[in-house]
Design a protein around this motif. Structure first.
Motif, PDB file in Angstrom:
ATOM      1  N   THR A 355       0.895  -1.110  -0.076  1.00 11.26           N
ATOM      2  CA  THR A 355       0.033   0.086   0.107  1.00 11.26           C
ATOM      3  C   THR A 355       1.038   1.085   0.047  1.00 11.26           C
ATOM      4  O   THR A 355       0.491   2.190  -0.775  1.00 11.26           O
ATOM      5  N   GLU A 356       1.849   1.249   0.922  1.00  9.50           N
ATOM      6  CA  GLU A 356       2.693   2.579   0.785  1.00  9.50           C
ATOM      7  C   GLU A 356       3.536   2.532  -0.260  1.00  9.50           C
ATOM      8  O   GLU A 356       4.010   3.642  -0.834  1.00  9.50           O
ATOM      9  N   ASP A 359       1.334   3.985  -3.164  1.00 11.34           N
ATOM     10  CA  ASP A 359       0.583   5.183  -2.625  1.00 11.34           C
ATOM     11  C   ASP A 359       0.895   6.244  -3.682  1.00 11.34           C
ATOM     12  O   ASP A 359       1.912   6.732  -3.680  1.00 11.34           O
TER      13      ASP A 359
END
Length: 846
Positions: A355-356, A359
């Motif tokens: 996710t990071e 992102d």
């Protein structure tokens, strides 16, 4: 050992292939149509960047897998920005000129073509996972550090496939044009496979470090489980006919190998514990699994077959030893394999959270394009944040107000400070005292009274001087009238100066009345000096009584009671400071809370995102609730302590004496303000009156000057008459009768019948003051400055305008002449504090 034999037997995944696609022109046309040409020009560089990234993606993979990885990550982030701003679909109002084509990674003849950005994103994520697998396979796994890096790369590959499964697989396979490689089943299998290879690297390092057999058995068993999960997906639809048999054979043999490896390692631990019967059963289970797997190993790599044979020999050797020991020594009954519990496991790996890494909320491309849906969502979230902050701010304010009210009811902290001699005044009362002291205080009233006296003296002297001017002129006129008798035909001074004299009389009456008011003020200062003396105390708190300690104390506990109460008040003060900090934290968090970039990349539910984002404020809200709860408990504790303190120190008597002092100070302030206001009114009156007298004095000076000129001219005329120099009989146009007419037999005509012509070029007997240059008058230096302002900033008008009159002789046309006997207008603004002489009262306030 098996670890050395298996070091190169791992799988990597090839990337999907694609065709060229033009994104620049369709997206730019959409911006021009939906927004404007200006926005299209502003994002032109961003579109060029997108075009270049797509072009790089279409090329043959870079020699450096890490460079390829970075390219895929960058392109995926840009796709997230494109998705929220450019709706790509067959709809006529959308970007319908873009189609993505991707080939299956395992079946090159299969392809998918969609006007759907999710196919593009799914393909990029698939290639990202494939690239990570290639990076892992490229590390030197003959070393501990190489195996650790390889394990990390396989974990990242598993994370990419897991992210693809959770976010894009379903969206990319909607419709008939889809490939199996990006399906939920396929990417789930690849995730398990990558985890198995990552756990295998950990197992190899565990063996290299010489870990205990029990630990090695748990890690090996988890490797086998991951392979078994991948195998289960490979042998079921839709994957069973999609992969080559080599894939299935490899995964199947790996699953059997690591199950047997776990049995072998666990058997060693059992042998050390002398649990020979279970050891025999575990070893037999492992050997049986290997034998079964070898039956379907045709075409398998020789290294893998060799590893299985080596492990099988080791298992058989340990099994023979265990059987002999059991037959000779232990004589235990060997359990059946089906009755054995599952082998223990220990997973050392899990999919990396991508996710990071993926992102896109911090990316700046296409930032100027904000769709309405995102703007409305941002407004909705801002309202939610504002509601949280408003609610919490109200709670904090109510808590602070509750503290203030409760402490005031208990007369804290004033009473506790009074014990140490640090008495305090109420804020408003202290401000009033400071204002009195800044203005000079009671001690400064004498100087202002002296200023009143000086101004009164100046006005009196100015009035006397003005009266002397008129008296001198009247005396001279009377002398000439006696000398020349009936030849002296000009009007008497008393008839011309009546209006001026009336004014001077009124000024004299006002001065007398003002003097009486001054006496009252001075008497009031003397009578109230004792009351007002408290205002000269510096600091004023020294006038407030202190709280005396008990004269007799049986157990000397007052110090402990005071100390405990002080400590509680300090804790309460700390809670107040903490509340201020919490409110600042809320405001600062809101200032930094910019979720628009996230809104521009999210494709799911806004509400889910809002709940997640608003939860950032939960810990501050919890701190606020805890602060308020602690304060309530502390206030109850302070109330109990204050009751004990109040009883011990006889607080009621102290409160009574303190209130009495407050009332005395308040009364002194009121009396001081009253006297100060009266003095200021008197000063204003004297300054205004001085200006009025000065104006009248100027008129008197003009009158005297004009009469002096008249006097000289009349003397010349009379002397010519007496010497017989004038023989012509004519009618005089001046204000005097002809010298040839006997004054006794022919009286002068009235003013309205006189001829205004005059044969002599003499100057007029009287010139209005505004036509003459007036001499200046200087106000004595000991008086206050004379300037003052009338309403609306107009200059003072000391006298009413002249009414339209019939022509009068020149000596009757000065501004001092008032034929109607009108009352002069006061030369100061507003209603005069000194009424006319016929009215009582003054500026002194009773």
């Amino acid at each position: 050992m098996a670890s050395s034999s298996l070091s190169n037997l791992m799988l990597a995944i090839h990337e999907k292939k694609t065709n060229s696609v033009d994104l620049y022109r369709p997206l730019r046309n959409y911006v021009t149509f939906t927004y404007s040409e200006r926005e299209a020009q502003l994002i032109d560089d961003d579109l060029e960047t997108l075009k270049q990234l797509r072009s790089d993606l279409e090329r043959v993979p870079d020699p450096s897998p890490s460079a390829r990885r970075d390219l895929l990550i960058s392109y995926y982030k840009v796709l997230c920005l494109v998705e929220t701003r450019f709706p790509i679909s067959p709809d006529k109002d959308h970007v319908n000129a873009v189609s993505f084509l991707w080939y299956d990674a395992f079946k090159q003849k299969h392809k998918a073509t969609q006007q759907n950005i999710h196919l593009e994103k799914a393909a990029v994520l698939f290639n990202l996972g494939a690239t990570y697998s290639q990076i892992g396979l490229g590390h030197d796994r003959t070393t501990v550090d190489g195996r650790r890096q390889a394990s990390h790369a396989f974990i990242a590959a598993a994370g990419a496939f897991a992210y693809l499964k959770e976010n894009e697989s379903t969206k990319a396979t909607i419709g008939q044009s889809a490939t199996v490689d990006v399906s939920v089943e396929c990417v789930g299998m690849l995730e398990r496979l990558m985890l198995a290879q990552a756990q295998e690297c950990v197992f190899e390092n565990t063996i290299a470090k010489g870990s205990t057999p029990g630990v090695c058995a748990k890690i090996a068993r988890q490797v086998g489980i991951y392979y078994e999960e991948a195998l289960a997906a490979l042998i079921t639809s839709p994957l069973k006919d999609h992969f080559d048999k080599g894939w299935i054979s490899h995964v199947q043999l790996k699953a059997a190998l690591f199950y047997s490896e776990a049995c072998f390692r666990y058997g060693k631990e059992l042998h050390e514990k002398e649990e020979i019967a279970e050891e025999i059963a575990r070893l037999r289970s492992g050997a049986s699994r290997l034998a079964e797997a070898k039956k379907s190993s045709r075409g398998a790599p020789a290294q893998l077959i060799e590893a299985m044979n080596t492990l099988e020999s080791s298992i058989n050797a340990n099994l023979d030893r265990a059987v002999k020991e059991n037959d000779r020594v232990y004589l235990m009954r060997v359990p059946s394999p089906s009755s054995l519990s599952p082998l223990p496991t220990f997973s050392m790996v899990k999919p990396m959270n991508m996710t990071e890494i993926l992102d896109a909320s911090k990316e700046k491309m296409f930032a100027i394009l904000v769709p309405d849906s995102s703007a409305k969502a941002l407004s909705r979230y801002t309202e939610m944040v504002d509601d949280v902050i408003r609610t919490q701010a109200e709670r904090l304010q109510q808590a602070s107000e509750l503290t203030r009210v409760r402490l005031k009811e208990m007369d804290l902290p004033d009473s506790i400070l009074a014990v140490d001699g640090n008495s305090a005044l109420p804020v408003d009362l202290k401000e009033d005292v400071e204002a009195v002291q800044i203005s000079g205080g009671p001690a400064g009233l004498e100087a202002e009274l002296q200023q009143l006296r000086d101004l009164k003296r100046v006005n009196q002297e100015l009035l006397v001087h003005t009266e002397e001017l008129l008296q001198k002129e009247a005396t001279e006129d009377s002398q000439f009238r006696s000398q020349f008798g009936t030849r002296w035909t000009r009007p008497q001074s008393s008839t011309l100066t009546k209006n001026l004299q009336d004014r001077l009389n009124r000024f004299a009456a006002n001065l007398k009345q003002a003097g009486e008011s001054d006496v009252k003020i001075e008497r009031s200062v003397r009578d109230n000096s004792a009351l007002m003396s408290i205002l000269d105390r510096r600091p004023i708190e020294s006038a407030v009584p202190t709280l005396a300690r008990p004269i007799m104390s049986l157990d000397a506990t007052e110090d402990a009671i005071v100390g405990t109460l002080k400590q509680s008040l300090r804790q309460l003060e700390n809670l107040g400071a903490q509340r201020a900090g919490l409110e600042d934290m809320l405001k600062e968090m809101k200032r930094k809370d910019d979720i628009l970039p996230k809104l521009m990349t999210i494709t799911g539910s806004y509400e889910d995102m809002f709940r997640k984002e608003i939860s950032k404020y939960d810990h501050i809200c919890e701190d606020i609730s805890q602060n308020i709860e602690v304060q309530e408990q502390l206030l109850m504790q302070i109330q109990a302590q204050n009751e004990e303190f109040s009883t011990l120190f006889n607080l009621e008597d102290y409160k009574a004496s303190k209130e009495k002092c407050y009332k005395q100070i308040q009364a002194a302030i009121m009396k001081y303000r009253e006297i100060k206001e009266n003095i200021n009114e008197g000063l204003k009156f004297y300054v205004t009156l001085q200006d009025a007298i000065t104006n009248v004095k100027q008129q008197c000076s003009d009158f005297v000057m004009t009469r002096s000129i008249q006097c000289r001219e009349m003397i010349e005329d009379v002397q010519r008459q007496m010497s017989g120099l004038s023989f012509q009989d004519h009618r005089s146009s001046g204000p005097y009768p002809s010298v040839h007419q006997p004054a006794a037999s022919s009286p002068p005509p009235p003013p309205e019948t006189q001829n205004p012509s005059h044969p002599h070029p003499h100057a007029p007997y009287y010139r209005p003051p505004e036509q003459m240059s007036r001499p200046g008058y200087t106000i004595p230096p000991y008086g206050p400055p004379p300037p003052y302002h009338t309403p609306h900033g107009q200059a003072p008008q000391p006298y009413p305008p002249q009414a339209q009159q019939q022509p009068h002789p020149s000596w009757q046309q000065g501004s001092y002449y008032d034929p109607q006997g009108q009352q002069p207008r006061p030369p100061y603004p507003g209603q005069s504090p000194y009424p006319p002489p016929h009215q009582g009262g003054g500026y002194y306030r009773q």
